[in-house]
Design an enzyme around this catalytic site. Structure first.
Site, mmCIF file in Angstrom:
data_model
loop_
_atom_site.group_PDB
_atom_site.id
_atom_site.type_symbol
_atom_site.label_atom_id
_atom_site.label_comp_id
_atom_site.label_asym_id
_atom_site.label_seq_id
_atom_site.Cartn_x
_atom_site.Cartn_y
_atom_site.Cartn_z
ATOM 1 N N ASN A 1 3.254 0.737 7.463
ATOM 2 C CA ASN A 1 4.042 -0.326 6.833
ATOM 3 C C ASN A 1 5.365 -0.493 7.562
ATOM 4 O O ASN A 1 5.965 0.468 8.066
ATOM 5 C CB ASN A 1 4.242 -0.086 5.336
ATOM 6 C CG ASN A 1 4.827 1.265 4.982
ATOM 7 O OD1 ASN A 1 4.635 2.245 5.690
ATOM 8 N ND2 ASN A 1 5.540 1.324 3.878
ATOM 9 N N ILE A 2 5.790 -1.740 7.634
ATOM 10 C CA ILE A 2 7.023 -2.099 8.342
ATOM 11 C C ILE A 2 7.843 -2.963 7.390
ATOM 12 O O ILE A 2 7.495 -4.123 7.139
ATOM 13 C CB ILE A 2 6.695 -2.859 9.649
ATOM 14 C CG1 ILE A 2 5.785 -2.019 10.553
ATOM 15 C CG2 ILE A 2 7.986 -3.231 10.387
ATOM 16 C CD1 ILE A 2 5.165 -2.778 11.718
ATOM 17 N N GLU A 3 8.898 -2.372 6.829
ATOM 18 C CA GLU A 3 9.664 -3.069 5.786
ATOM 19 C C GLU A 3 10.771 -3.922 6.391
ATOM 20 O O GLU A 3 11.040 -3.886 7.597
ATOM 21 C CB GLU A 3 10.230 -2.034 4.804
ATOM 22 C CG GLU A 3 9.116 -1.318 4.066
ATOM 23 C CD GLU A 3 9.584 -0.437 2.926
ATOM 24 O OE1 GLU A 3 10.803 -0.125 2.859
ATOM 25 O OE2 GLU A 3 8.717 -0.079 2.095
ATOM 26 N N CYS B 1 2.285 -4.544 5.297
ATOM 27 C CA CYS B 1 1.619 -3.308 4.889
ATOM 28 C C CYS B 1 0.911 -2.654 6.077
ATOM 29 O O CYS B 1 0.575 -3.318 7.064
ATOM 30 C CB CYS B 1 0.574 -3.584 3.815
ATOM 31 S SG CYS B 1 1.256 -4.044 2.213
ATOM 32 N N GLU C 1 -2.137 -1.643 6.308
ATOM 33 C CA GLU C 1 -3.482 -2.176 6.537
ATOM 34 C C GLU C 1 -3.423 -3.437 7.403
ATOM 35 O O GLU C 1 -4.207 -3.614 8.334
ATOM 36 C CB GLU C 1 -4.161 -2.528 5.208
ATOM 37 C CG GLU C 1 -4.356 -1.345 4.280
ATOM 38 C CD GLU C 1 -3.192 -1.147 3.314
ATOM 39 O OE1 GLU C 1 -2.024 -1.264 3.749
ATOM 40 O OE2 GLU C 1 -3.437 -0.876 2.142
ATOM 41 N N CYS D 1 -3.057 -3.343 -1.454
ATOM 42 C CA CYS D 1 -2.504 -4.424 -2.282
ATOM 43 C C CYS D 1 -3.415 -5.655 -2.201
ATOM 44 O O CYS D 1 -4.308 -5.748 -1.348
ATOM 45 C CB CYS D 1 -1.084 -4.766 -1.843
ATOM 46 S SG CYS D 1 -0.981 -5.828 -0.393
HETATM 47 N N1 THU Z 1 2.235 -0.678 1.132
HETATM 48 C C1 THU Z 1 1.313 -0.618 2.140
HETATM 49 O O1 THU Z 1 1.676 -0.537 3.330
HETATM 50 N N2 THU Z 1 0.008 -0.666 1.828
HETATM 51 C C2 THU Z 1 -0.475 -0.646 0.558
HETATM 52 O O2 THU Z 1 -1.686 -0.660 0.369
HETATM 53 C C3 THU Z 1 0.437 -0.618 -0.578
HETATM 54 C C4 THU Z 1 1.867 -0.824 -0.262
HETATM 55 C C5 THU Z 1 3.660 -0.584 1.458
HETATM 56 C C6 THU Z 1 4.462 -1.826 1.294
HETATM 57 C C7 THU Z 1 5.848 -1.270 1.119
HETATM 58 O O3 THU Z 1 6.431 -1.043 2.391
HETATM 59 C C8 THU Z 1 5.628 0.072 0.445
HETATM 60 O O4 THU Z 1 4.273 0.385 0.627
HETATM 61 C C9 THU Z 1 5.959 0.066 -1.035
HETATM 62 O O5 THU Z 1 5.284 -0.946 -1.687
#
Ligand code: THU
Length: 136
Positions: free
Chosen positions: A42-44, A53, A55, A90
């Protein structure tokens, strides 16, 4: 490649997460039908909604490289990179899976027990909206 081997790669990918806002690190490992594996994290973003996300990072890397057929994905995540509960994909990521994968696509998840649990895309995204079926 076994689900456990794919999960091993997802755990390694979790260490690449850029998650300064949630502190929740996620890793994914996507298996192509020719055996190639693409990993993602994940890259926020400070504006939150641009966050990608793990995935989707894996899918987009793979599609960019010309892969469009996939059989499995392993996903894991946890606060600070410590896995406690199952990290389920998600809704947005399930929709992206539906773009490229059929109902039998396998989604592997794990929790603190280390056991791998598997669901199909049909189980996690029933009655999905897919281009090939609905945009004719
Ligand atoms: N996130 C994912 O990368 N994949 C998921 O299946 C669920 C959520 C990440 C998004 C965000 O950076 C962090 O988890 C919290 O929601």
């Amino acid at each position: 490649m076994t689900p456990e081997q794919l999960m091993f790669l997802a755990k390694e990918a979790m260490g690449h997460a850029y998650a300064p806002y949630s502190g929740f690190y996620v890793g994914a490992a996507l298996l192509c039908d020719d055996g190639t594996v693409y990993t993602g994290c994940n890259i926020e973003n400070a504006a939150y909604s641009p966050t990608n996300c793990a995935e989707r990072t894996a899918f987009f890397k793979a599609v960019y490289d010309g892969h469009r057929r996939f059989t499995d994905i392993a996903i894991c995540g946890g606060k600070g990179g410590v896995i406690t509960n199952l990290c389920t994909p998600c809704g947005v990521c399930r929709q992206v899976m539906g773009e490229f994968c059929g109902p039998d696509f396998r989604i592997h998840m794990t929790d603190s027990s280390g056991l791998v649990q598997t669901q199909t895309l049909a189980q996690l995204l029933p009655m999905g909206f897919f281009g090939g079926e609905h945009l004719l």
